[in-house]
Design a protein around this motif. Structure first.
Motif, PDB file in Angstrom:
ATOM      1  N   ALA A  24      -3.453   5.200 -10.442  1.00 46.88           N
ATOM      2  CA  ALA A  24      -4.043   4.314  -9.555  1.00 46.88           C
ATOM      3  C   ALA A  24      -2.883   3.229  -9.952  1.00 46.88           C
ATOM      4  CB  ALA A  24      -5.071   4.303  -9.016  1.00 46.88           C
ATOM      5  N   ILE A  25      -3.431   2.873 -11.020  1.00 49.52           N
ATOM      6  CA  ILE A  25      -2.963   1.549 -11.091  1.00 49.52           C
ATOM      7  C   ILE A  25      -1.345   1.421 -11.262  1.00 49.52           C
ATOM      8  CG2 ILE A  25      -2.944  -0.320 -13.651  1.00 49.52           C
ATOM      9  CD1 ILE A  25      -5.023   0.050 -11.565  1.00 49.52           C
ATOM     10  N   VAL A  26      -1.386   2.662 -12.145  1.00 49.90           N
ATOM     11  CA  VAL A  26       0.600   3.001 -12.301  1.00 49.90           C
ATOM     12  C   VAL A  26       0.883   2.991 -10.948  1.00 49.90           C
ATOM     13  CG1 VAL A  26       2.115   4.538 -12.852  1.00 49.90           C
ATOM     14  CG2 VAL A  26       0.255   4.379 -14.569  1.00 49.90           C
ATOM     15  N   ALA A  31       3.952  -0.518  -6.800  1.00 52.96           N
ATOM     16  CA  ALA A  31       3.692  -0.102  -4.710  1.00 52.96           C
ATOM     17  C   ALA A  31       3.935  -1.987  -4.152  1.00 52.96           C
ATOM     18  CB  ALA A  31       3.098   0.523  -4.628  1.00 52.96           C
ATOM     19  N   LEU A  32       3.577  -2.153  -5.401  1.00 51.91           N
ATOM     20  CA  LEU A  32       2.903  -4.464  -5.180  1.00 51.91           C
ATOM     21  C   LEU A  32       3.485  -4.768  -5.825  1.00 51.91           C
ATOM     22  CD1 LEU A  32      -0.364  -3.452  -3.993  1.00 51.91           C
ATOM     23  CD2 LEU A  32       1.031  -3.877  -2.962  1.00 51.91           C
ATOM     24  N   PRO A  33       3.874  -6.498  -5.521  1.00 49.80           N
ATOM     25  CA  PRO A  33       3.917  -6.688  -6.693  1.00 49.80           C
ATOM     26  C   PRO A  33       3.494  -7.136  -7.523  1.00 49.80           C
ATOM     27  CG  PRO A  33       4.759  -8.232  -4.234  1.00 49.80           C
ATOM     28  CD  PRO A  33       4.272  -6.551  -4.445  1.00 49.80           C
ATOM     29  N   ALA A  34       4.015  -8.319  -8.932  1.00 56.92           N
ATOM     30  CA  ALA A  34       2.851  -8.296  -9.956  1.00 56.92           C
ATOM     31  C   ALA A  34       1.619  -9.250  -9.334  1.00 56.92           C
ATOM     32  CB  ALA A  34       3.319  -9.083 -10.811  1.00 56.92           C
ATOM     33  N   GLY A 152      -8.105   7.720  -4.094  1.00 56.67           N
ATOM     34  CA  GLY A 152      -7.846   8.338  -2.383  1.00 56.67           C
ATOM     35  C   GLY A 152      -7.540   6.968  -1.028  1.00 56.67           C
ATOM     36  N   ILE A 153      -8.553   6.542  -1.174  1.00 54.86           N
ATOM     37  CA  ILE A 153      -8.721   5.861  -0.217  1.00 54.86           C
ATOM     38  C   ILE A 153      -7.596   4.110   0.073  1.00 54.86           C
ATOM     39  CG2 ILE A 153     -10.243   3.886   1.498  1.00 54.86           C
ATOM     40  CD1 ILE A 153     -12.412   6.193   1.343  1.00 54.86           C
ATOM     41  N   GLY A 154      -7.727   4.250  -1.548  1.00 51.59           N
ATOM     42  CA  GLY A 154      -6.231   2.495  -2.035  1.00 51.59           C
ATOM     43  C   GLY A 154      -5.765   2.938  -2.079  1.00 51.59           C
ATOM     44  N   VAL A 155      -5.153   4.199  -2.129  1.00 49.73           N
ATOM     45  CA  VAL A 155      -3.642   4.698  -1.997  1.00 49.73           C
ATOM     46  C   VAL A 155      -3.075   4.952  -0.507  1.00 49.73           C
ATOM     47  CG1 VAL A 155      -1.887   7.132  -3.057  1.00 49.73           C
ATOM     48  CG2 VAL A 155      -3.928   5.990  -4.566  1.00 49.73           C
ATOM     49  N   LEU A 156      -4.039   5.746  -0.024  1.00 50.06           N
ATOM     50  CA  LEU A 156      -3.655   6.011   1.574  1.00 50.06           C
ATOM     51  C   LEU A 156      -3.546   4.820   2.364  1.00 50.06           C
ATOM     52  CD1 LEU A 156      -3.293   7.958   3.623  1.00 50.06           C
ATOM     53  CD2 LEU A 156      -5.575   7.645   4.247  1.00 50.06           C
ATOM     54  N   LEU A 157      -4.543   3.966   1.714  1.00 48.83           N
ATOM     55  CA  LEU A 157      -4.105   2.556   2.910  1.00 48.83           C
ATOM     56  C   LEU A 157      -3.017   1.636   2.369  1.00 48.83           C
ATOM     57  CD1 LEU A 157      -8.001   0.994   2.810  1.00 48.83           C
ATOM     58  CD2 LEU A 157      -6.686   2.862   4.953  1.00 48.83           C
ATOM     59  N   VAL A 158      -3.091   1.355   0.460  1.00 50.21           N
ATOM     60  CA  VAL A 158      -1.487   0.843   0.203  1.00 50.21           C
ATOM     61  C   VAL A 158       0.009   1.433   1.046  1.00 50.21           C
ATOM     62  CG1 VAL A 158      -0.038   0.682  -1.686  1.00 50.21           C
ATOM     63  CG2 VAL A 158      -2.618   0.317  -1.623  1.00 50.21           C
ATOM     64  N   SER A 159      -0.371   2.814   1.269  1.00 45.48           N
ATOM     65  CA  SER A 159       1.205   3.725   1.070  1.00 45.48           C
ATOM     66  C   SER A 159       0.831   2.801   2.791  1.00 45.48           C
ATOM     67  CB  SER A 159       0.873   4.621   1.415  1.00 45.48           C
ATOM     68  OG  SER A 159       0.458   5.264   2.080  1.00 45.48           O
ATOM     69  N   ARG A 160       0.634   3.225   3.681  1.00 48.82           N
ATOM     70  CA  ARG A 160       0.497   2.582   5.105  1.00 48.82           C
ATOM     71  C   ARG A 160       1.276   1.416   4.715  1.00 48.82           C
ATOM     72  NH1 ARG A 160      -2.343   6.415   8.229  1.00 48.82           N
ATOM     73  NH2 ARG A 160      -1.484   8.814   7.881  1.00 48.82           N
ATOM     74  N   GLY A 161       0.661   0.214   4.590  1.00 49.31           N
ATOM     75  CA  GLY A 161       1.290  -1.362   4.245  1.00 49.31           C
ATOM     76  C   GLY A 161       0.000  -1.912   4.541  1.00 49.31           C
ATOM     77  N   TRP A 162      -1.005  -1.863   3.942  1.00 49.75           N
ATOM     78  CA  TRP A 162      -2.444  -2.534   3.757  1.00 49.75           C
ATOM     79  C   TRP A 162      -2.354  -3.255   2.712  1.00 49.75           C
ATOM     80  CZ3 TRP A 162      -7.486  -1.874   6.269  1.00 49.75           C
ATOM     81  CH2 TRP A 162      -7.632  -0.815   7.536  1.00 49.75           C
ATOM     82  N   GLY A 163      -1.125  -3.215   1.401  1.00 43.27           N
ATOM     83  CA  GLY A 163      -1.552  -3.868   0.738  1.00 43.27           C
ATOM     84  C   GLY A 163      -2.577  -4.050  -0.395  1.00 43.27           C
ATOM     85  N   ALA A 164      -2.992  -5.087  -0.849  1.00 38.79           N
ATOM     86  CA  ALA A 164      -4.023  -5.213  -1.824  1.00 38.79           C
ATOM     87  C   ALA A 164      -4.912  -5.080  -1.254  1.00 38.79           C
ATOM     88  CB  ALA A 164      -4.459  -6.359  -2.443  1.00 38.79           C
ATOM     89  N   ARG A 165      -5.938  -5.598   0.158  1.00 42.47           N
ATOM     90  CA  ARG A 165      -6.336  -4.810   0.936  1.00 42.47           C
ATOM     91  C   ARG A 165      -7.377  -3.457   0.333  1.00 42.47           C
ATOM     92  NH1 ARG A 165      -6.827  -6.521   7.157  1.00 42.47           N
ATOM     93  NH2 ARG A 165      -4.961  -7.359   6.678  1.00 42.47           N
TER      94      ARG A 165
END
Length: 472
Positions: A24-26, A31-34, A152-165
């Motif tokens: 997930a960290i990888v 996927a996100l800026p530092a 699972g939820i974190g990767v899904l939401l980040v891929s949908r544009g939720w960012g760090a939230r």
């Protein structure tokens, strides 16, 4: 409780946890800026720090008293009542200080911070209640499921544009699932709280709080100091290196979780010989892993950070090696420290923590300002060494610590042979991809195990019992 089988269950679950978190960290770092990733790490740091006043050592005290036996329902009810009061006070304080906290994190996430803290505290309370019932192995799938849900939820939401939230929402949902499952698995009913039980719990928890403070300081204070004195780029790099080195503690943490309630029960039965034998065997097992890991980190720190996380994280190569030395001390201390607390002397463990944490708090900012974020790793490693030395001295007052010196010497020999083989392999085959890196790590593991198997003492004390546990 079968220590071997229970430890294996926890180890498998924790390995899955670690691999999921690593993956997930990888993904998040790519996927996100530092600076967005650093906001997530700061969120975790705040949850960790706030859990100290929200818990005040009650989870550890609950596990200790339940493992001793006697009025379990009343003990659980008293612990939950205490937890409800302390957690409410902290949550009100967080909401009141919301604007300040959001400014520190850099994002408006006070609501998620409160939700994550509440879910975490009740979830972990019930997990430790199950452990206090001498059913540590039953908590393994609970913790693995929590991590699966979060990732699972974190990767899904980040891929949908939720960012760090999206990462934070996944964290809250995962902790909520953990609470629900642990609540259903716990066999102890909730009894009526009593002042006498609260006093008994607090007699242990007040020292457990000091130990918890030390753990949070070791885990998060470096990140906070680096964030204040340097940029978010260094926060992310340091935390990534820290997370990589945590893989070495999978075995020691798994053994620690099983040792605490079992040694606590043996202590009430005055089974000193069993305690001494178990501590010696546990130390031999954890050092079997942490010593070769240090050699491997010295050889592969740079390619691990570059290939898995990106070239911008290579700046933490030296930090990773230093932290691996620190994890060597910590893996040893996991066994010694939990043994002291299990024999109902948390005051001595707390004393060692106070000294080492004080050293870390003074040395870390000074070294960060003078030599950079590598200084934080040096300060933390030094503090863990001091902590381990003090805990060893205290534990030796009550039981004989059979430190496996000859075994450690053979581990060093096998690790040197492994390191020489890996250097030769790396010269012949440059590490230009993840597949090559993993293959060379596999070669190193194979060489270490073969050399270890050729050493009679290591074979009979470590490898043969380990294979027996795996076979059941």
């Amino acid at each position: 409780m079968d220590l071997g089988r229970s430890t294996l269950k926890v180890l498998v679950a924790r390995t899955g946890n670690a691999l999921l978190f690593f993956g997930a960290i990888v993904y998040f770092t790519r996927a996100l800026p530092a600076d967005r990733v650093s906001a997530f790490f700061l969120y975790l740091a705040l949850v960790g720090l706030l859990s100290i006043p929200a818990d005040l050592g009650m989870r550890g005290a609950l596990e200790k008293r339940l493992s001793e036996g006697g009025a379990p329902a009343e003990t659980l009810g008293s612990a939950l009542a205490f937890k409800a009061v302390s957690l409410s006070v902290v949550c009100v304080a967080v909401v009141t200080a919301g604007p300040l906290i959001e400014s520190a994190i850099g994002m408006p996430y006070t609501g998620l911070l409160v939700a994550g803290l509440v879910a975490q505290e009740f979830g972990r309370t019930y997990v430790q209640a199950v452990r206090g019932e001498l059913r540590v192995g039953d908590t393994a799938p609970i913790e693995l499921c929590r991590r699966v849900v979060w990732v699972g939820i974190g990767v899904l939401l980040v891929s949908r544009g939720w960012g760090a939230r999206g990462i934070l929402v996944g964290h809250v949902v995962g902790r909520t699932v953990e609470f629900c499952w642990a609540f259903l698995r716990c066999r102890t009913p909730i009894g009526r709280p009593s002042l006498a039980r609260v006093r008994s719990l607090f007699a242990f928890s007040k020292y457990q709080t000091v130990t918890a403070v030390g753990g949070r300081v070791y885990q998060w204070m470096d990140v906070v100091i680096i964030g204040l004195l340097l940029s978010g780029r260094y926060v992310s790099a340091y935390e990534v290196a820290w997370q990589v080195t945590l893989l070495v503690l999978l075995l020691s943490k798994s053994i620690e979780l099983n040792l605490f309630p079992q040694i606590s029960r043996w202590d009430t039965e005055a089974s000193t010989a069993r305690i001494e034998s178990t501590i010696s065997r546990a130390l031999g097992a954890v050092l079997f892993v942490s010593i070769p890991a240090l050699v491997g980190a010295a050889i592969y720190a740079e390619p691990v950070l570059s290939l898995f996380f990106g070239p911008e994280y290579v700046i933490a190569s030296t930090v990773l090696v230093i932290l691996m030395v620190e994890k060597l001390f910590q893996s040893y201390n996991d066994i010694v420290g939990t043994s002291i607390r299990a024999i109902d002397r948390p005051d001595l463990s707390a004393r060692a923590v106070v000294v080492s944490v004080g050293l870390n708090l003074v040395a870390s900012p000074l070294l960060v300002l003078s030599i950079g974020f590598e200084g934080a790793a040096i300060a933390t490693g030094t503090a863990w060494f001091v902590n381990a030395a003090m805990q060893t001295r205290y534990l030796s007052r009550f039981v004989e610590i059979g430190f496996p010196l000859r075994l450690v010497g053979w581990y060093a020999v096998a690790s040197v042979v492994m390191g020489a083989a890996l250097l030769a392999v790396r010269r012949a085959v440059p590490v230009d991809g993840v597949a090559v890196l993993l293959a060379q790590v596999g070669v190193g593991v194979g060489v270490y195990l073969l050399v270890s198997a050729a050493i009679p003492r290591v074979r009979t004390r470590i490898l043969t019992p380990g294979i027996a546990v795996i076979r059941g």
